[in-house]
Design a protein around this motif. Sequence first.
Motif, PDB file in Angstrom:
ATOM      1  N   HIS A 271       0.816  -1.218   0.000  1.00  0.00           N
ATOM      2  CA  HIS A 271       0.000   0.000   0.000  1.00  0.00           C
ATOM      3  C   HIS A 271       0.845   1.262   0.000  1.00  0.00           C
ATOM      4  O   HIS A 271       0.303   2.375  -0.106  1.00  0.00           O
ATOM      5  CB  HIS A 271      -0.906   0.011   1.238  1.00  0.00           C
ATOM      6  N   ALA A 272       2.174   1.132   0.124  1.00  0.00           N
ATOM      7  CA  ALA A 272       3.052   2.295   0.235  1.00  0.00           C
ATOM      8  C   ALA A 272       3.090   3.082  -1.070  1.00  0.00           C
ATOM      9  O   ALA A 272       3.045   2.513  -2.168  1.00  0.00           O
ATOM     10  CB  ALA A 272       4.462   1.866   0.617  1.00  0.00           C
ATOM     11  N   GLU A 273       3.216   4.404  -0.955  1.00  0.00           N
ATOM     12  CA  GLU A 273       3.460   5.232  -2.129  1.00  0.00           C
ATOM     13  C   GLU A 273       4.906   5.052  -2.579  1.00  0.00           C
ATOM     14  O   GLU A 273       5.796   4.829  -1.783  1.00  0.00           O
ATOM     15  CB  GLU A 273       3.212   6.701  -1.800  1.00  0.00           C
ATOM     16  N   GLY A 274       5.123   5.174  -3.881  1.00  0.00           N
ATOM     17  CA  GLY A 274       6.471   5.043  -4.419  1.00  0.00           C
ATOM     18  C   GLY A 274       6.752   3.633  -4.914  1.00  0.00           C
ATOM     19  O   GLY A 274       5.836   2.834  -5.089  1.00  0.00           O
ATOM     20  N   PRO A 275       8.031   3.330  -5.130  1.00  0.00           N
ATOM     21  CA  PRO A 275       9.215   4.110  -4.756  1.00  0.00           C
ATOM     22  C   PRO A 275       9.392   5.388  -5.592  1.00  0.00           C
ATOM     23  O   PRO A 275       9.233   5.362  -6.804  1.00  0.00           O
ATOM     24  CB  PRO A 275      10.381   3.152  -5.017  1.00  0.00           C
ATOM     25  N   HIS A 276       9.721   6.470  -4.902  1.00  0.00           N
ATOM     26  CA  HIS A 276      10.096   7.717  -5.546  1.00  0.00           C
ATOM     27  C   HIS A 276      11.618   7.754  -5.628  1.00  0.00           C
ATOM     28  O   HIS A 276      12.296   7.703  -4.601  1.00  0.00           O
ATOM     29  CB  HIS A 276       9.600   8.915  -4.739  1.00  0.00           C
ATOM     30  N   LEU A 277      12.152   7.839  -6.836  1.00  0.00           N
ATOM     31  CA  LEU A 277      13.602   7.864  -7.025  1.00  0.00           C
ATOM     32  C   LEU A 277      14.090   9.303  -7.134  1.00  0.00           C
ATOM     33  O   LEU A 277      13.522  10.105  -7.876  1.00  0.00           O
ATOM     34  CB  LEU A 277      13.992   7.077  -8.279  1.00  0.00           C
ATOM     35  N   VAL A 278      15.142   9.619  -6.374  1.00  0.00           N
ATOM     36  CA  VAL A 278      15.750  10.949  -6.401  1.00  0.00           C
ATOM     37  C   VAL A 278      17.238  10.794  -6.667  1.00  0.00           C
ATOM     38  O   VAL A 278      17.802   9.702  -6.540  1.00  0.00           O
ATOM     39  CB  VAL A 278      15.521  11.701  -5.072  1.00  0.00           C
ATOM     40  N   THR A 279      17.890  11.873  -7.015  1.00  0.00           N
ATOM     41  CA  THR A 279      19.343  11.842  -7.190  1.00  0.00           C
ATOM     42  C   THR A 279      20.005  11.515  -5.859  1.00  0.00           C
ATOM     43  O   THR A 279      19.727  12.148  -4.846  1.00  0.00           O
ATOM     44  CB  THR A 279      19.855  13.195  -7.697  1.00  0.00           C
ATOM     45  N   GLY A 280      20.863  10.500  -5.872  1.00  0.00           N
ATOM     46  CA  GLY A 280      21.552  10.172  -4.629  1.00  0.00           C
ATOM     47  C   GLY A 280      22.084   8.766  -4.612  1.00  0.00           C
ATOM     48  O   GLY A 280      21.456   7.847  -5.142  1.00  0.00           O
ATOM     49  N   ARG A 281      23.237   8.603  -3.984  1.00  0.00           N
ATOM     50  CA  ARG A 281      23.738   7.286  -3.648  1.00  0.00           C
ATOM     51  C   ARG A 281      23.152   6.898  -2.288  1.00  0.00           C
ATOM     52  O   ARG A 281      22.009   7.230  -1.997  1.00  0.00           O
ATOM     53  CB  ARG A 281      25.268   7.263  -3.667  1.00  0.00           C
ATOM     54  N   HIS A 282      23.931   6.220  -1.448  1.00  0.00           N
ATOM     55  CA  HIS A 282      23.374   5.746  -0.190  1.00  0.00           C
ATOM     56  C   HIS A 282      22.922   6.894   0.710  1.00  0.00           C
ATOM     57  O   HIS A 282      21.870   6.832   1.338  1.00  0.00           O
ATOM     58  CB  HIS A 282      24.401   4.874   0.536  1.00  0.00           C
ATOM     59  N   PHE A 283      23.708   7.961   0.782  1.00  0.00           N
ATOM     60  CA  PHE A 283      23.337   9.113   1.610  1.00  0.00           C
ATOM     61  C   PHE A 283      22.611  10.141   0.736  1.00  0.00           C
ATOM     62  O   PHE A 283      23.113  11.236   0.471  1.00  0.00           O
ATOM     63  CB  PHE A 283      24.578   9.685   2.293  1.00  0.00           C
ATOM     64  N   LEU A 284      21.423   9.772   0.297  1.00  0.00           N
ATOM     65  CA  LEU A 284      20.665  10.553  -0.672  1.00  0.00           C
ATOM     66  C   LEU A 284      20.275  11.929  -0.166  1.00  0.00           C
ATOM     67  O   LEU A 284      20.052  12.856  -0.952  1.00  0.00           O
ATOM     68  CB  LEU A 284      19.429   9.793  -1.116  1.00  0.00           C
TER      69      LEU A 284
END
Length: 311
Positions: A271-284
């Motif tokens: 039921h979760a929204e996303g995944p929303h992908l943003v610019t970033g490695r592990h420490f996004l």
Amino acid sequence: MTHEVLGLPAAARDQWPFAPKFARVNGWRMHYVDEGEGDPVILLHGNPTWGFLYRDVIGPLVRSGRRVVVPDMIGFGLSEKPTRESAHTLDGHIADLSGLVRQLQLTRVTVVCHDWGGPTGLSFAMSQPERVRALVVMSTWAWPDPPGAFHSRIFPWRTMHAPLVGPYLLGRHNVLASRGVYLSVVNREKFRRVAQPAYEAVLPDAETRLLTWVWPRWIPLDESARARERFAWLERELAATKLPAMIIWGREDDVFDAATFANRFKTLLPHAEGPHLVTGRHFLQEDSGPEIAELVSAFLDRLDGQKETDR
């Protein structure tokens, strides 16, 4: 109490304008930020970072009408740093977080968690769901099998956390804070200039860095791992929860890659929204802090709208 007294370098002070607050939790002195008014949003970091990771997230969330609480986990940031390994257990960190939430009398909490803030914050949420409004997960995990191939390899992960090598590399030379975070952001030039001093300054010597090599030993890498039952419980509880949730991930993350980990959270929380992908490695958060704040704020606005519609 000024930032100079707290030991923050000049490069960090302008980026961290938040008044320091302290609470005594389970015998330890915990630093936290508490800004704004409204339903609380608690922002949880992992290893080897501290609340500074969320410096570009706090302001926008406060301006959107939320109360933002950002604790430094015991052993990190501006919180007390115990020098014995027994103080650094996963269950201990969950208890520390629970203690802070109880002291601040927080309810309707949105738990935003990253890295070790995931097992910590999600365990708190599953054990006290009556206090929780929603979940936001970023670059973390919540199941008993190894997080990923990165953590199973002999080099560099298992070697770095071996009994002698771990204290040498992560303790004496601060490799995780000085190189590990740097290698896990996209804009490394900006990070080295504006952020790296803040992460290194709060871990000034080997004694204060104990948690950077002790906490990862709680990652369950085989059937005998001491945290295996905790993670198995957490996975079961998350699979059954109906709490509203959102998934945000760094598209360049090579520690918890989105294709594997974000999608597994989507299976666990359909039921979760996303995944929303943003610019970033592990420490996004270092590359996309304002965008993350916007996503969280819009998510909570939608929940507010649903509440009004249900009336």
